[in-house]
Design a protein around this motif. Structure first.
Motif, PDB file in Angstrom:
ATOM      1  N   VAL A 186     -52.122 -58.574  -1.948  1.00  0.00           N
ATOM      2  CA  VAL A 186     -53.491 -58.756  -1.461  1.00  0.00           C
ATOM      3  C   VAL A 186     -53.478 -58.931   0.057  1.00  0.00           C
ATOM      4  CG1 VAL A 186     -55.488 -60.289  -1.471  1.00  0.00           C
ATOM      5  CG2 VAL A 186     -54.383 -59.690  -3.623  1.00  0.00           C
ATOM      6  N   LEU A 187     -52.554 -59.751   0.550  1.00  0.00           N
ATOM      7  CA  LEU A 187     -52.453 -59.945   1.995  1.00  0.00           C
ATOM      8  C   LEU A 187     -52.102 -58.643   2.711  1.00  0.00           C
ATOM      9  CD1 LEU A 187     -52.113 -61.589   4.619  1.00  0.00           C
ATOM     10  CD2 LEU A 187     -49.790 -62.112   3.872  1.00  0.00           C
ATOM     11  N   LYS A 188     -51.157 -57.913   2.187  1.00  0.00           N
ATOM     12  CA  LYS A 188     -50.611 -56.755   2.893  1.00  0.00           C
ATOM     13  C   LYS A 188     -51.453 -55.497   2.711  1.00  0.00           C
ATOM     14  CE  LYS A 188     -46.216 -54.271   3.355  1.00  0.00           C
ATOM     15  NZ  LYS A 188     -44.829 -54.204   2.855  1.00  0.00           N
ATOM     16  N   ASN A 189     -51.912 -55.243   1.496  1.00  0.00           N
ATOM     17  CA  ASN A 189     -52.555 -53.961   1.187  1.00  0.00           C
ATOM     18  C   ASN A 189     -54.031 -54.048   0.846  1.00  0.00           C
ATOM     19  OD1 ASN A 189     -50.186 -52.431   1.544  1.00  0.00           O
ATOM     20  ND2 ASN A 189     -49.464 -53.060  -0.467  1.00  0.00           N
ATOM     21  N   GLY A 190     -54.577 -55.267   0.679  1.00  0.00           N
ATOM     22  CA  GLY A 190     -56.015 -55.382   0.523  1.00  0.00           C
ATOM     23  C   GLY A 190     -56.496 -55.674  -0.876  1.00  0.00           C
ATOM     24  N   LEU A 191     -57.819 -55.642  -1.013  1.00  0.00           N
ATOM     25  CA  LEU A 191     -58.463 -56.063  -2.253  1.00  0.00           C
ATOM     26  C   LEU A 191     -58.165 -55.156  -3.435  1.00  0.00           C
ATOM     27  CD1 LEU A 191     -61.982 -57.113  -0.902  1.00  0.00           C
ATOM     28  CD2 LEU A 191     -59.990 -58.545  -1.335  1.00  0.00           C
ATOM     29  N   GLY A 192     -57.808 -53.909  -3.170  1.00  0.00           N
ATOM     30  CA  GLY A 192     -57.526 -52.997  -4.273  1.00  0.00           C
ATOM     31  C   GLY A 192     -56.390 -53.462  -5.157  1.00  0.00           C
ATOM     32  N   THR A 193     -55.495 -54.266  -4.604  1.00  0.00           N
ATOM     33  CA  THR A 193     -54.353 -54.712  -5.396  1.00  0.00           C
ATOM     34  C   THR A 193     -54.748 -55.717  -6.479  1.00  0.00           C
ATOM     35  OG1 THR A 193     -53.874 -56.347  -3.682  1.00  0.00           O
ATOM     36  CG2 THR A 193     -52.663 -54.295  -3.593  1.00  0.00           C
ATOM     37  N   LEU A 194     -55.975 -56.216  -6.437  1.00  0.00           N
ATOM     38  CA  LEU A 194     -56.429 -57.101  -7.514  1.00  0.00           C
ATOM     39  C   LEU A 194     -56.522 -56.356  -8.848  1.00  0.00           C
ATOM     40  CD1 LEU A 194     -59.155 -59.196  -5.664  1.00  0.00           C
ATOM     41  CD2 LEU A 194     -56.880 -59.936  -6.386  1.00  0.00           C
ATOM     42  N   TRP A 195     -56.493 -55.030  -8.796  1.00  0.00           N
ATOM     43  CA  TRP A 195     -56.458 -54.266 -10.054  1.00  0.00           C
ATOM     44  C   TRP A 195     -55.190 -54.549 -10.842  1.00  0.00           C
ATOM     45  CZ3 TRP A 195     -60.498 -52.333 -12.226  1.00  0.00           C
ATOM     46  CH2 TRP A 195     -61.578 -51.891 -11.470  1.00  0.00           C
ATOM     47  N   TYR A 196     -54.131 -54.984 -10.161  1.00  0.00           N
ATOM     48  CA  TYR A 196     -52.913 -55.351 -10.891  1.00  0.00           C
ATOM     49  C   TYR A 196     -53.199 -56.467 -11.891  1.00  0.00           C
ATOM     50  CZ  TYR A 196     -49.643 -52.618  -8.049  1.00  0.00           C
ATOM     51  OH  TYR A 196     -48.947 -51.592  -7.446  1.00  0.00           O
ATOM     52  N   ALA A 197     -53.954 -57.484 -11.457  1.00  0.00           N
ATOM     53  CA  ALA A 197     -54.288 -58.595 -12.360  1.00  0.00           C
ATOM     54  C   ALA A 197     -55.110 -58.101 -13.537  1.00  0.00           C
ATOM     55  CB  ALA A 197     -55.043 -59.680 -11.594  1.00  0.00           C
ATOM     56  N   ALA A 225     -56.582 -65.113 -23.007  1.00  0.00           N
ATOM     57  CA  ALA A 225     -57.321 -66.228 -22.407  1.00  0.00           C
ATOM     58  C   ALA A 225     -56.469 -66.968 -21.372  1.00  0.00           C
ATOM     59  CB  ALA A 225     -57.784 -67.186 -23.499  1.00  0.00           C
ATOM     60  N   LEU A 226     -55.211 -67.224 -21.693  1.00  0.00           N
ATOM     61  CA  LEU A 226     -54.337 -67.952 -20.767  1.00  0.00           C
ATOM     62  C   LEU A 226     -54.084 -67.148 -19.489  1.00  0.00           C
ATOM     63  CD1 LEU A 226     -51.728 -69.382 -23.311  1.00  0.00           C
ATOM     64  CD2 LEU A 226     -53.567 -70.627 -22.172  1.00  0.00           C
ATOM     65  N   LEU A 227     -53.919 -65.838 -19.626  1.00  0.00           N
ATOM     66  CA  LEU A 227     -53.709 -65.002 -18.438  1.00  0.00           C
ATOM     67  C   LEU A 227     -54.959 -64.953 -17.576  1.00  0.00           C
ATOM     68  CD1 LEU A 227     -51.730 -61.943 -19.886  1.00  0.00           C
ATOM     69  CD2 LEU A 227     -50.828 -63.946 -18.728  1.00  0.00           C
ATOM     70  N   GLY A 228     -56.124 -64.863 -18.219  1.00  0.00           N
ATOM     71  CA  GLY A 228     -57.370 -64.812 -17.467  1.00  0.00           C
ATOM     72  C   GLY A 228     -57.581 -66.034 -16.596  1.00  0.00           C
ATOM     73  N   VAL A 229     -57.194 -67.199 -17.102  1.00  0.00           N
ATOM     74  CA  VAL A 229     -57.320 -68.432 -16.307  1.00  0.00           C
ATOM     75  C   VAL A 229     -56.362 -68.398 -15.122  1.00  0.00           C
ATOM     76  CG1 VAL A 229     -56.969 -70.927 -16.332  1.00  0.00           C
ATOM     77  CG2 VAL A 229     -58.118 -69.818 -18.248  1.00  0.00           C
ATOM     78  N   PHE A 230     -55.127 -67.986 -15.349  1.00  0.00           N
ATOM     79  CA  PHE A 230     -54.129 -68.030 -14.285  1.00  0.00           C
ATOM     80  C   PHE A 230     -54.460 -67.092 -13.135  1.00  0.00           C
ATOM     81  CE2 PHE A 230     -50.352 -66.501 -12.172  1.00  0.00           C
ATOM     82  CZ  PHE A 230     -49.688 -67.669 -11.866  1.00  0.00           C
ATOM     83  N   TYR A 231     -54.931 -65.882 -13.451  1.00  0.00           N
ATOM     84  CA  TYR A 231     -55.116 -64.861 -12.413  1.00  0.00           C
ATOM     85  C   TYR A 231     -56.296 -65.145 -11.489  1.00  0.00           C
ATOM     86  CZ  TYR A 231     -51.464 -61.747 -14.047  1.00  0.00           C
ATOM     87  OH  TYR A 231     -50.248 -61.203 -14.367  1.00  0.00           O
ATOM     88  N   LEU A 232     -56.965 -66.263 -11.689  1.00  0.00           N
ATOM     89  CA  LEU A 232     -57.987 -66.667 -10.723  1.00  0.00           C
ATOM     90  C   LEU A 232     -57.361 -67.114  -9.402  1.00  0.00           C
ATOM     91  CD1 LEU A 232     -60.309 -68.787 -13.049  1.00  0.00           C
ATOM     92  CD2 LEU A 232     -60.782 -66.492 -12.178  1.00  0.00           C
ATOM     93  N   PHE A 233     -56.095 -67.511  -9.417  1.00  0.00           N
ATOM     94  CA  PHE A 233     -55.533 -68.241  -8.278  1.00  0.00           C
ATOM     95  C   PHE A 233     -54.659 -67.431  -7.315  1.00  0.00           C
ATOM     96  CE2 PHE A 233     -56.430 -71.267 -11.696  1.00  0.00           C
ATOM     97  CZ  PHE A 233     -57.351 -72.067 -11.042  1.00  0.00           C
TER      98      PHE A 233
END
Length: 552
Positions: A64-75, A338-346
């Motif tokens: 996210v820092l290096k390549n931008g918001l598009g990398t949030l698709w990984y989550a 559900a557990l993954l969804g909570v974690f990937y907020l951070f």
């Protein structure tokens, strides 16, 4: 010292919990699948702890820092993969009675040779996935203690191999469930504290991705490798010897080992191949691999690899065999979502705040460290030291828990699938697999963690995903079709990612097709299995095999 103590406590607790499982690892069934007696709650937490690897804790924030918001698709892809697992794989795989994916291949198509071919592919996927875990361990220990990178790699390998060799799957279950709690608490609490403490102005900058990034104070940037920088506006920097060097707007080459001090208020320069922090490419919610110019295609290819790859990851699929019934296995998979969804907020919090407070990390090879470096930058003094210790311990827990599952699957592929399995041989396979992974991880210092994990997903999506989907849901699949499809999928996906790593390619379609090959290797593997199977005869036992997979 505080961080080192926190990591030491996590290591000690992991060893104690792992050794606790020694008494239960007496047979191959005990060692690989805990005799199918793991409760759903423990299993969900263990799978989530195993799945949340260095790519999630360090790699995602760094990207996210290096390549931008598009990398949030990984989550999104990491989590969505379990939706496909619930719908297509979890229940039938548990009903098959197999221990491993190669076990399932032999059961479905009746060929020991196909089992061995699948075992070789397991080794490739597990090593691709295991190397970034050890790399992350080396990075974190180096950051918090100053120890050489190789020390953290060796220490993580030793702790994990001892724990798993002693207790097998039952030890891994308890350790991974413990690590999920550690990771969630130790990343979530500092993240919330940093958001509050950062201040309104910093939060506004983080939430406005189009705003260009600037250095908040005089900042020293050390370049470990030669780098080409694009300076957006004239800036005067201090060189290694202290002399002032004026840099005009444009492209400048910086030699390896050079240290440049940028003044407060200066715009952050852009390294070659990296989007400008706050520029149009950085704020675009799409992936543009290698600046190939096809961000939509790159995003779809990445999502395809991650989502379908989750269905083919051997260490993930092995987990469902620990459930007592197929229905329980599906419940476990739903709990994991559900557990993954909570974690990937951070992780996104660390990446966005890192653009404001630690933009220098995007200039070199250290973007993966933003999660560990950020707390001390935002909160100086003792509170920042404590927060850094928590994050470092949580990150180290991620390496240990994921490595535990990977080593079990690696041992299963090496001993149980390629040779005759026994508990002593499985334990030896754990040690051998650890040694190989450590040796590969030592020179992998400069490779992005998420890139390595993405390659593992691409290979899994191109091999085991077609095998499992067609083997579970299509009765016409033949031995020739499965073997040919597995071979073509493995060769094309591993060949593409290897070539993209060593070749110096110009931006364009060739670059993106090699760096993100799932868009063509997955359909190719599916098509190969289907066409070759249609040219042959349906196995006599196919109807019986599918009945066992789907009947309650």
């Amino acid at each position: 010292m505080t961080s080192f103590l926190a990591i030491g406590l996590v290591l000690a607790a992991s060893l104690v919990i792992g050794i606790y499982g020694v008494r239960a690892a007496r047979t191959t069934s005990d060692f690989l699948i805990a005799s199918r007696k793991v409760a759903p709650g423990w299993n969900s937490m263990a799978i989530a702890g195993e799945y949340l690897s260095a790519a999630s804790v360090l790699g995602l924030a760094g990207l996210v820092l290096k390549n931008g918001l598009g990398t949030l698709w990984y989550a999104v892809g990491f989590t969505a993969g379990y939706v496909a697992v619930v719908a297509l794989v979890a229940g039938p795989m548990r009903r098959s009675g197999a221990f491993t994916v190669p076990d399932f291949a032999e059961y479905r198509l009746g060929s020991p040779r196909l089992r061995k071919l699948s075992g070789c592919i397991v080794l490739v996927i597990m090593l691709l996935y295991l190397v970034p875990q050890f790399k992350g361990a080396g990075l974190v220990l180096h950051l918090v203690s100053g120890a050489p990178y190789w020390v953290g790699v060796l220490l993580a390998g030793m702790v994990v191999s001892v724990s798993i060799a002693a207790g097998g799957m039952r030890s891994a279950t308890y350790v991974q469930a413990f690590h999920y709690v550690v990771k969630l608490a130790f990343l979530a609490v500092p993240a919330v504290y940093l958001i509050v403490h950062a201040g309104a102005d910093a939060r506004a900058q983080a939430l406005e991705p189009d705003r260009g990034a600037v250095f908040r104070e005089d900042t020293v940037v050390e370049f470990n490798v030669g780098t080409r920088l694009e300076i957006p506006e004239p800036t005067t920097v201090a060189a290694t010897g202290g002399e002032s060097v004026p840099l005009g707007a444009g492209v400048h080459d910086v030699a390896a080992g050079e240290k440049l001090t940028f003044p407060a208020g200066a715009s952050v320069p852009r390294p070659a191949g990296v989007p400008e922090l706050g520029g149009e490419e950085w704020s675009r919610p799409l992936l543009d691999t290698g600046e190939a110019g096809s961000p939509l295609f790159g995003t779809w290819s990445t999502l395809l690899a991650i989502t379908l790859g989750a269905m083919g990851l051997p260490h993930v699929l092995m987990r469902f065999h620990t459930s007592p019934t197929a229905r329980t296995a599906r419940r476990v998979a739903v709990g994991v979502i559900a557990l993954l969804g909570v974690f990937y907020l951070f992780p996104a919090v660390y990446g966005l705040l890192g653009r404001v407070f630690t933009p220098r990390l995007a200039l070199g090879e250290a973007s993966d460290t933003v999660t560990v470096v950020l707390p001390a930058e935002v909160v100086p003094g003792a509170p920042g030291t404590v927060l850094t210790a928590l994050v470092a311990a949580g990150a180290f827990g991620a390496f240990l828990s994921t490595s535990s599952g990977l080593l079990l699957a690696l041992a299963g592929g090496l001993s149980h699938d390629l040779f005759s399995g026994s508990v002593p041989r499985l334990r030896f396979a754990v040690a051998a697999g650890t040694m190989v992974a450590v040796l590969i991880a030592l020179p992998a210092f400069r490779l992005d963690i998420n890139v390595l994990v993405g390659w593992a997903f691409a290979v899994a999506a191109s091999t085991f995903c077609p095998l499992l989907v067609l083997g579970i849901w299509w009765r016409r699949l033949t031995l020739a079709g499965a073997a040919t499809g597995l071979t073509i999928g493995a060769v094309t996906s591993t060949g593409a990612v290897a070539l993209s790593a060593v070749a110096d390619l110009e931006p364009g379609w060739v670059t993106i097709l090699l760096a993100q090959p799932a868009a063509w290797t997955v359909p190719l593997a599916f098509a190969t299995m289907i066409v070759i199977s249609l040219l042959g005869n349906e196995p006599d036992w196919a109807e019986h095999a599918l009945l066992r997979l789907h009947a309650p």
